[in-house]
Enzyme design. Structure first.
Site, short mmCIF file in Angstrom:
data_model
loop_
_atom_site.label_atom_id
_atom_site.label_comp_id
_atom_site.label_asym_id
_atom_site.label_seq_id
_atom_site.Cartn_x
_atom_site.Cartn_y
_atom_site.Cartn_z
N ASP A 1 46.18 31.39 40.50
CA ASP A 1 44.97 32.12 40.14
C ASP A 1 43.93 32.05 41.26
OD1 ASP A 1 43.58 33.40 37.79
OD2 ASP A 1 42.17 31.76 38.14
N HIS B 1 47.08 41.60 33.37
CA HIS B 1 46.21 41.35 32.22
C HIS B 1 44.73 41.58 32.52
CE1 HIS B 1 46.02 37.86 34.74
NE2 HIS B 1 44.97 37.43 34.06
N ASP B 2 44.38 41.83 33.77
CA ASP B 2 42.98 42.07 34.14
C ASP B 2 42.71 43.56 34.38
OD1 ASP B 2 42.34 39.34 34.17
OD2 ASP B 2 42.94 39.12 36.26
N GLU C 1 47.11 34.95 43.83
CA GLU C 1 46.20 36.07 43.56
C GLU C 1 45.14 36.06 44.66
OE1 GLU C 1 43.32 37.76 39.98
OE2 GLU C 1 43.44 35.61 40.35
N ASP D 1 51.32 29.95 35.48
CA ASP D 1 50.05 30.34 36.08
C ASP D 1 49.26 29.07 36.37
OD1 ASP D 1 47.74 31.87 36.71
OD2 ASP D 1 48.31 33.35 35.21
#
Ligand code: NOJ
Length: 536
Positions: A199, A315-316, A241, A103
């Site tokens: 990200d 994870h969000d 993302e 990431d």
């Protein structure tokens, strides 16, 4: 089945698995997961059949946002282990045909990063222009609530941060900053990392004075440079993302000449159960017809050019089985249904840890939450007059800690995650939702995922087929057909807890059922029933 990863575009046949390292497997007893824990579970992942692990950030970090606040891009945070552990993880994963995808948090770093500490000395610091400073703030808010500007009294200046104040935004207009980031990315490529998840990548080209935070005018230029300088000539996989991506932008970001990224995570489907004009905390029932329309739009939109990612969890996000399925009586059926719906499509699927067990949301007390976003929500909404109960209702449904509770390995103490005190409570339902139980049950959600992964790897129609909705206005059934070279794949999913009248359309009555979540019986659709039929 192992993929040949020297082949350009290998990731089009791959299935990835996201690990949130803090919650995966602890081996030291300190209550947080670590790299050695991941190494110890590689056989489990190989058995599932995945080709790569997207590892949420493990670089050195004060952990204000669980690693999305990096203070050293080229070192491992001690809570996760050492650089040597990381090298071993890369090696051991590779032995099993599993690539490590790191990431990359390039939009911002930590306020404890030496760059920022030095920048705070003032304009004479070589790092001052790595960040965005103004004499006065404007009215931009940060994603986590509150102003996007924080005052530094020593300088009498304000710095810009789209997330927490401890996550100062990096100034991509500065070519030296960009070069420094590229060097740290190469560091990981040289260590054998085979790709990156980027990200909030569509937020790097911000222009705060013009209120531009997403899709800034220089975004494409930055992506092309990033790709040319670091991602080539390796056959790396890159997934950005991109909350602001529409089909046209995603086509460009994932242009087939490899000049930008391999694919993006787009979020149009994720916002559908959010009240119009509200925030993600303001919830409305999922409009299924709209969900089908959005998926069809993306499937068809990226068919001729570009590539889709496929995901429902990360994870969000809250656990999808709790959100769009049924985490009570039909937990197993609905989890398999959601997986079937998604894995029948074209694109690269991502499975989030525990999704393959149908792990569910959790209901914690306010003081048990860890997430910075949740704490800010309480602060902001209490000030606006919301009651604590109302806020808790939203957090129970949408809070990010729903996805972050420890992985459930066994029915034993702390679900086999740690021998110490877990950093976030373990869900009590680990008594029956856990890896041990899933592996012992041939009918488990785990084996359903394993089968979906195998099907995708053996049948080109999953990658190549076109996409047509069946009965688009039906608000209870999500069905679609994929065509490829005279072959057809029908996917049918009942999104309700009711039994629905339904008949297998012609010519599928003669088709082979590839996978289903109920024993075969052709009359109607049982609660959350899902199946795939193949005709060649
Ligand atoms: C997106 C990440 O997925 C999220 O977890 C994080 O808080 C923000 N970006 C800021 O890095």
């Amino acid at each position: 089945m192992r993929l040949d990863k020297t082949k350009q575009g290998w990731w089009k046949d791959a299935v990835f698995y996201q690990i949130y390292p803090k919650s995966f497997q602890d081996t030291t007893g300190n209550g947080t997961g670590d790299l050695r824990g991941i190494i110890s579970r590689l056989d489990y992942l190989e058995n599932l059949g995945i080709d790569g692990i997207w590892l949420s950030p493990v670089c050195r970090s004060p952990q204000v946002d669980n690693g999305y606040d990096i203070s050293d891009y080229c070192d491992i945070d001690p809570i996760y282990g050492t650089l040597a552990d990381m090298e071993e993880l890369i090696r051991e994963a590779k032995k099993r045909g599993i690539s490590i995808i790191l990431d990359l948090v390039l939009n911002h770093c930590s306020d404890q990063h030496p760059w920022f500490l030095d920048a705070k000395k003032g304009p004479e610091s070589p790092y001052y222009d790595y960040f965005i400073w103004r004499d006065a703030p404007n009215d931009l808010d940060s994603v986590f609530g509150g102003s996007a500007w924080t005052y530094v009294p020593e300088l009498n200046k304000w710095y810009f941060h789209q997330f927490a104040p401890q996550q100062p935004d990096l100034n991509w207009e500065n070519p030296r900053l960009r070069q420094a980031l590229y060097e740290s990315i190469r560091f990981w490529v040289d260590k054998g990392v085979e790709g990156f998840r980027l990200d909030v990548i569509d937020q790097i080209a911000k222009e705060p004075d013009r209120h531009i935070t997403i899709n800034g005018p220089r975004l494409d230029e930055y992506l092309r440079e990033l790709s040319a300088k670091v991602f080539h000539p390796e056959p790396l996989v890159t997934v950005g993302e991109a909350w602001g991506a529409d089909v046209e932008r995603a086509k460009l970001h994932s242009a087939p000449d490899g000049s930008r990224l391999s694919m993006v995570f787009q979020f149009q489907h994720i916002g559908l159960d959010q009240a119009p004009g509200g925030a993600k905390w303001d919830i409305v029932p999922l409009p299924l017809v709209e969900l089908k329309r959005v998926f069809a739009h993306w499937q068809q939109g990226l068919r001729s050019s570009g590539w889709n990612s496929l995901f429902l969890n990360n994870h969000d996000l809250p656990r999808t089985v709790s959100r769009w399925g049924n985490d009570g009586q039909y937990r197993v059926e609905s989890a398999k249904m959601l997986a079937t719906m998604l894995h029948g499509m074209a694109g690269t699927p991502y499975i989030y840890q525990g999704e393959e067990l149908a792990m569910t949301n959790i209901r914690l007390r306010r003081d048990q939450y860890d997430d910075v976003e949740t704490h800010n929500l309480f602060r902001d909404r209490l000030a606006l007059g919301y009651s604590e109960e109302e806020i808790l209702r939203s957090v129970h449904a949408r809070g990010r800690d729903n996805a972050r509770t420890p992985m459930q390995w066994t029915d034993g103490e702390n679900a086999g995650f740690t021998t110490g005190k877990p950093w976030l409570p373990v869900n009590e339902n680990h008594s029956f939702i856990n890896v041990e139980a899933a592996l012992a049950d041939p009918d488990s959600v785990f084996y359903h995922y394993q089968k979906l992964i195998r099907l995708r790897k053996t049948m080109p129609i999953f990658r190549e087929g076109d996409f047509t909705l069946v009965d688009p206005e039906n608000s209870k059934i999500f069905a679609y057909i994929r065509h490829w070279e005279g072959k057809q794949l029908l996917v049918v999913c009942n999104f309700t807890a009711e039994t629905l009248a339904w008949e297998l359309p012609q010519p599928f009555q003669a088709a082979r059922c590839l996978i289903a979540n109920y024993p075969q019986d052709c009359s109607g659709l049982r609660p959350y029933e899902a199946a795939m039929y193949y005709l060649d």
